[in-house]
Motif scaffolding. Structure first.
Motif, PDB file in Angstrom:
ATOM      1  N   VAL B  73      62.877  46.827  15.471  1.00 46.37           N
ATOM      2  CA  VAL B  73      62.236  46.086  16.682  1.00 46.37           C
ATOM      3  C   VAL B  73      63.264  44.926  17.052  1.00 46.37           C
ATOM      4  CG1 VAL B  73      60.640  44.473  16.913  1.00 46.37           C
ATOM      5  CG2 VAL B  73      59.925  46.322  15.638  1.00 46.37           C
ATOM      6  N   ASN B  74      63.828  44.290  15.949  1.00 49.09           N
ATOM      7  CA  ASN B  74      64.869  43.153  16.408  1.00 49.09           C
ATOM      8  C   ASN B  74      65.951  43.692  17.081  1.00 49.09           C
ATOM      9  OD1 ASN B  74      63.208  41.277  15.105  1.00 49.09           O
ATOM     10  ND2 ASN B  74      64.069  41.603  13.125  1.00 49.09           N
ATOM     11  N   GLY B  75      66.744  44.967  16.844  1.00 43.51           N
ATOM     12  CA  GLY B  75      67.566  45.397  17.528  1.00 43.51           C
ATOM     13  C   GLY B  75      68.692  44.562  17.315  1.00 43.51           C
ATOM     14  N   TRP B  76      69.997  44.741  18.337  1.00 43.76           N
ATOM     15  CA  TRP B  76      71.293  44.043  18.197  1.00 43.76           C
ATOM     16  C   TRP B  76      71.134  42.375  18.378  1.00 43.76           C
ATOM     17  CZ3 TRP B  76      74.913  45.918  15.594  1.00 43.76           C
ATOM     18  CH2 TRP B  76      75.270  47.426  15.368  1.00 43.76           C
ATOM     19  N   SER B  77      70.015  42.009  19.061  1.00 48.65           N
ATOM     20  CA  SER B  77      69.954  40.855  19.394  1.00 48.65           C
ATOM     21  C   SER B  77      69.390  39.960  18.196  1.00 48.65           C
ATOM     22  CB  SER B  77      68.928  40.580  20.660  1.00 48.65           C
ATOM     23  OG  SER B  77      67.483  40.764  19.741  1.00 48.65           O
ATOM     24  N   PHE B  78      69.282  40.543  16.857  1.00 51.28           N
ATOM     25  CA  PHE B  78      69.111  39.927  15.899  1.00 51.28           C
ATOM     26  C   PHE B  78      70.157  39.144  15.267  1.00 51.28           C
ATOM     27  CE2 PHE B  78      68.830  39.725  11.123  1.00 51.28           C
ATOM     28  CZ  PHE B  78      67.638  38.894  10.799  1.00 51.28           C
ATOM     29  N   LEU B  79      71.429  39.624  15.828  1.00 48.53           N
ATOM     30  CA  LEU B  79      72.570  39.086  15.296  1.00 48.53           C
ATOM     31  C   LEU B  79      72.999  38.193  16.243  1.00 48.53           C
ATOM     32  CD1 LEU B  79      74.834  42.385  14.170  1.00 48.53           C
ATOM     33  CD2 LEU B  79      73.259  40.868  12.688  1.00 48.53           C
ATOM     34  N   ILE B 113      73.838  32.939  10.805  1.00 47.54           N
ATOM     35  CA  ILE B 113      75.322  33.657  10.524  1.00 47.54           C
ATOM     36  C   ILE B 113      76.218  32.601  10.776  1.00 47.54           C
ATOM     37  CG2 ILE B 113      76.870  35.696  11.355  1.00 47.54           C
ATOM     38  CD1 ILE B 113      74.143  37.301  11.894  1.00 47.54           C
ATOM     39  N   LEU B 114      76.382  31.896  11.741  1.00 49.19           N
ATOM     40  CA  LEU B 114      77.421  30.690  12.062  1.00 49.19           C
ATOM     41  C   LEU B 114      77.371  29.832  11.050  1.00 49.19           C
ATOM     42  CD1 LEU B 114      79.446  29.913  14.493  1.00 49.19           C
ATOM     43  CD2 LEU B 114      77.706  28.400  15.126  1.00 49.19           C
ATOM     44  N   SER B 299      75.419  17.260  10.393  1.00 50.36           N
ATOM     45  CA  SER B 299      74.218  17.561  10.499  1.00 50.36           C
ATOM     46  C   SER B 299      73.725  18.642   9.834  1.00 50.36           C
ATOM     47  CB  SER B 299      74.059  17.741  12.061  1.00 50.36           C
ATOM     48  OG  SER B 299      74.653  18.666  12.728  1.00 50.36           O
ATOM     49  N   PRO B 300      72.321  18.491   9.451  1.00 49.81           N
ATOM     50  CA  PRO B 300      71.757  19.503   8.846  1.00 49.81           C
ATOM     51  C   PRO B 300      71.587  20.599   9.404  1.00 49.81           C
ATOM     52  CG  PRO B 300      70.225  17.468   8.752  1.00 49.81           C
ATOM     53  CD  PRO B 300      71.515  17.318   9.712  1.00 49.81           C
ATOM     54  N   MET B 301      71.610  21.946   8.627  1.00 41.88           N
ATOM     55  CA  MET B 301      71.757  23.237   9.056  1.00 41.88           C
ATOM     56  C   MET B 301      71.246  24.250   7.869  1.00 41.88           C
ATOM     57  SD  MET B 301      74.689  23.707   7.439  1.00 41.88           S
ATOM     58  CE  MET B 301      75.317  25.344   8.017  1.00 41.88           C
ATOM     59  N   THR B 302      71.470  25.509   8.281  1.00 39.90           N
ATOM     60  CA  THR B 302      71.210  26.376   6.974  1.00 39.90           C
ATOM     61  C   THR B 302      72.121  27.403   6.952  1.00 39.90           C
ATOM     62  OG1 THR B 302      69.469  27.498   5.712  1.00 39.90           O
ATOM     63  CG2 THR B 302      69.400  27.735   8.125  1.00 39.90           C
ATOM     64  N   THR B 303      72.072  28.434   5.915  1.00 44.86           N
ATOM     65  CA  THR B 303      73.032  29.692   6.176  1.00 44.86           C
ATOM     66  C   THR B 303      71.750  30.927   5.642  1.00 44.86           C
ATOM     67  OG1 THR B 303      73.153  29.581   3.449  1.00 44.86           O
ATOM     68  CG2 THR B 303      74.555  28.296   4.888  1.00 44.86           C
ATOM     69  N   ILE B 304      72.423  31.892   5.778  1.00 47.47           N
ATOM     70  CA  ILE B 304      71.522  33.280   5.574  1.00 47.47           C
ATOM     71  C   ILE B 304      71.009  33.144   4.194  1.00 47.47           C
ATOM     72  CG2 ILE B 304      71.512  35.747   5.286  1.00 47.47           C
ATOM     73  CD1 ILE B 304      73.988  35.956   7.195  1.00 47.47           C
TER      74      ILE B 304
END
Lengths: 293, 362
Positions: B73-79, B113-114, B299-304
């Motif tokens: 469902v998510n396809g490549w746009s997941f990345l 991912i970033l 700034s706050p962010m997150t990782t996988i």
């Protein structure tokens, strides 16, 4: 090799002094934080330390840590038995028993690579697999067995690696001597080779235990949490307490008691890790002294 | 399997041949046990050594099966996408490619991912020079009685549970940086393309740079220990030769020692990178777990890895199970990255042996 024209000597001297200073600064930047973390935990936990923390179970975000301490000790014992056995045997295979291939290459390449890759595998991913496959898939629920399995899988590569390198340090002469005396491979392995590699193997086991007792990410998905004092029920116990959980969750809960408990747990963990590290250091130092003679 | 474990019976001058002939019955049993002991060792070890491979295959298979609906469902746009919405849990269930998921759910992991790449990159950039410098000081500069206890401090840093480092990072170190270090950097940065990223606001010490620095502390012991061992293995003659030619310590280090062990250090660094990519608990505590691309380095962010941990509770509220499948896809992405990084590290180390090889070797 020294094709590039060298800069003038004064510049070189100045740069050299900067480099020397830089190495000391770098060392300070490693040791400073280590001391800061250690002292920070001790300074924050010791002033309000109460011995009843060791004997009272957690109640919400207050009470003590008896359940968590016992849980962590049970997990460490379980990992010692499961991962210790498997890891040591895997190391024996890689170092001693795997026969060289016909083409002269060392065997066990794939297995060794798999073990290495597993040691770098993210613990949270293993935890998630444990959750999907064991906690939910096999209906075990948050309990001791899934936590033990995932934690063991995590540390087996470390134990295998340290066992392998301990065995590789045993001089070939020992094995040849044992063979010359007519010992079978199994007998000489047990009586000669393993015996002289034992300190290295034990050191590896202790370091693996230090890793195991400090893990959080894989346990949150497999052990869950409960205020109850753990028993040895393997599955379906609706949660299993361990020491890293209160640190991870209580530090940003309201209330001084919660913060105090988080730091108490941190102190106990630091003490456990220190004991393991110092013991392994002593073992290494002792065997080195014997080896020198 | 003859005459194993010599006893008095085998020695010259021991009992006559008649007594010898009776012994084999008992001895054969012992022989059988001993030869089967070897088989026992072999088979137990064989089973044990296959387990890591089996565990690895099992983990990736479970993830792939669990993630399959999400991948479709998510396809490549997941990345590449950057929206992360569970959709309405009360609204209608929609079917895409035969997979049920809540209406309006959409998942894009690009910020994660970033974020993973950013924190790990900061960590490696900080950790590498510090580790090499510290390893130099420990092996080349300090006397043994100083370097040995200091080496224990490095081991200790490696032994601290990540949750304790995270606790220190968020309650002690982060606020310290935000108050005493970051303002000095932020106030003096010019408003030009790359450096703009370092300008205000500095926040409260919860975010990308703090997480990167703390991750650096966690991988420094790995690189330092490896580099120290490698330096110890360099034979003294090339270094002495360099000094005899009038090279300064820095030139000996750069042109002889570091070249000698270069590939080993690169391998250890990539291993450290793998550790930084997968680190979860400390990152969850320190990054602030905000699902977006960090507007500046403070700034706050997150990782996988952090997201897999923090989003499970949210994902379980999705009755169709699609959100949990998406987390499995996320875990699969992380697993693939970390396996790839590890294999690259092994390849680098293996290609030129454990040592980098002497300078100028053919």
């Amino acid at each position: 090799m020294v094709a590039a024209p060298l800069p003038r000597t004064r510049h070189r001297r100045a740069f050299d002094i900067l480099f020397r200073l830089g190495t000391y600064v770098a060392l300070l930047l490693v040791i400073g934080p280590a001391a800061w973390i250690l002292i920070g935990v001790v300074a924050r936990a010791v002033p309000h330390w109460q011995w009843k923390v060791l004997t009272t179970p957690t109640h919400g975000t207050s009470g003590g840590l008896e359940n968590a301490i016992i849980g962590t000790l049970v997990l460490m014992a379980g990992v010692f038995i499961i991962a210790g056995t498997i890891g040591v045997f895997a190391g024996i295979h890689l170092a001693e028993l795997a026969r060289p291939r016909r083409n002269g290459k060392e065997s066990g390449g794939l297995l060794r690579t798999a073990s290495d890759v597993l040691s770098g595998f993210p613990s949270i991913v293993l935890g998630y697999v444990g959750y999907v496959a064991l906690v939910v898939g096999l209906h075990w629920g948050f309990s001791l067995l899934p936590a033990l399995i995932i934690l063991s899988i995590m540390v087996i590569p470390y134990i295998a690696k340290s066992t392998e390198s301990a065995l590789r340090q045993v001089p070939t002469g020992y094995r040849e001597g044992a063979e010359a005396l007519g010992m079978s491979t199994g007998y000489s392995l047990r009586k000669v080779v393993l015996k002289s590699a034992l300190p290295g193997i034990v050191t590896g086991l202790l370091l693996a235990l230090a890793i195991a007792c400090g893990e959080t990410a894989p346990l949150i998905y497999t052990a869950g949490w409960t205020d109850a004092v753990p028993n040895l029920q393997l599955t379906g116990s609706h949660g299993f307490a361990y020491l890293t959980y209160p640190i991870f969750t209580f530090y940003n809960q309201p209330g001084q008691q919660a913060h105090d408990l988080a730091y108490d747990a941190a102190l106990i963990l630091v003490v456990i890790v220190l004991i393991l590290l110092v013991t392994s250091r002593i073992i290494v130092a002792r065997t080195q002294r014997h080896a020198d003679r | 399997m003859k005459a194993i474990g010599g006893t008095a019976g085998d020695l010259p001058g021991a009992p006559p041949a008649k007594a010898m002939r009776r012994a084999p019955a008992a001895r054969r049993i012992v022989d059988a046990l001993r030869s089967s002991e070897e088989q026992l060792w072999r088979w137990t070890a064989r089973v044990a050594v296959v387990l890591p491979l089996a565990a690895l295959v099992f983990a990736i298979t479970v993830l792939a099966i669990k993630a399959y609906p999400a991948i479709i469902v998510n396809g490549w746009s997941f990345l590449t996408g950057s929206s992360w919405t569970y959709g309405s849990s009360y609204g209608a269930t929609v079917h895409t490619h035969g997979v049920a998921h809540p209406m309006g759910s959409s998942f894009g992991a690009w910020p994660l991912i970033l974020g993973t790449i950013q924190t790990s990159a900061v960590a490696v950039v900080i950790a590498l020079p510090i580790s090499i410098g510290a390893a130099f000081a420990l092996t080349e500069r300090l006397p043994r009685w100083v370097s040995q206890p200091l080496g224990f401090a490095v081991e200790l840093l490696a032994g601290f549970p990540s949750v304790i480092i995270g606790l220190w990072g968020i309650l002690t170190f982060g606020p310290f940086l935000a108050r005493h270090v970051y303002p000095h950097i932020a106030d003096h940065m010019p408003d030009v393309p790359v450096l703009r990223y370092f300008r205000n606001p500095v926040g409260h010490g919860e975010g990308l740079l703090t997480a990167g620095i703390v991750l650096a502390l966690m991988i420094v012991p790995i690189i330092t220990a490896t580099t120290r061992d490698l330096f110890g293995q360099i034979p003294p003659l090339p270094k002495e030769g360099g000094e005899a030619l009038g090279m300064t310590d820095w030139e000996v280090a750069r042109r002889i020692s570091l070249r000698w062990v270069r590939s080993g250090i690169i391998g250890a660094t990539v291993l450290g990178l793998g550790r930084a990519l997968g680190e979860t608990i400390a990152v969850v505590m320190i990054t602030g777990s905000i699902l977006h691309v960090a507007p500046n380095i403070y700034s706050p962010m997150t990782t996988i890895a952090a997201t897999i941990l923090t989003q499970l509770d949210g994902a379980l509220t999705d009755g169709t199970g699609f959100a949990v499948a998406t987390l499995a896809e996320l875990a699969l992405v992380l697993a693939v990255i970390s396996v790839a990084v590890n294999l690259v590290a092994r390849f680098i180390v293996k290609r030129s042996g454990r040592l980098g090889g002497p300078v100028g070797r053919a």
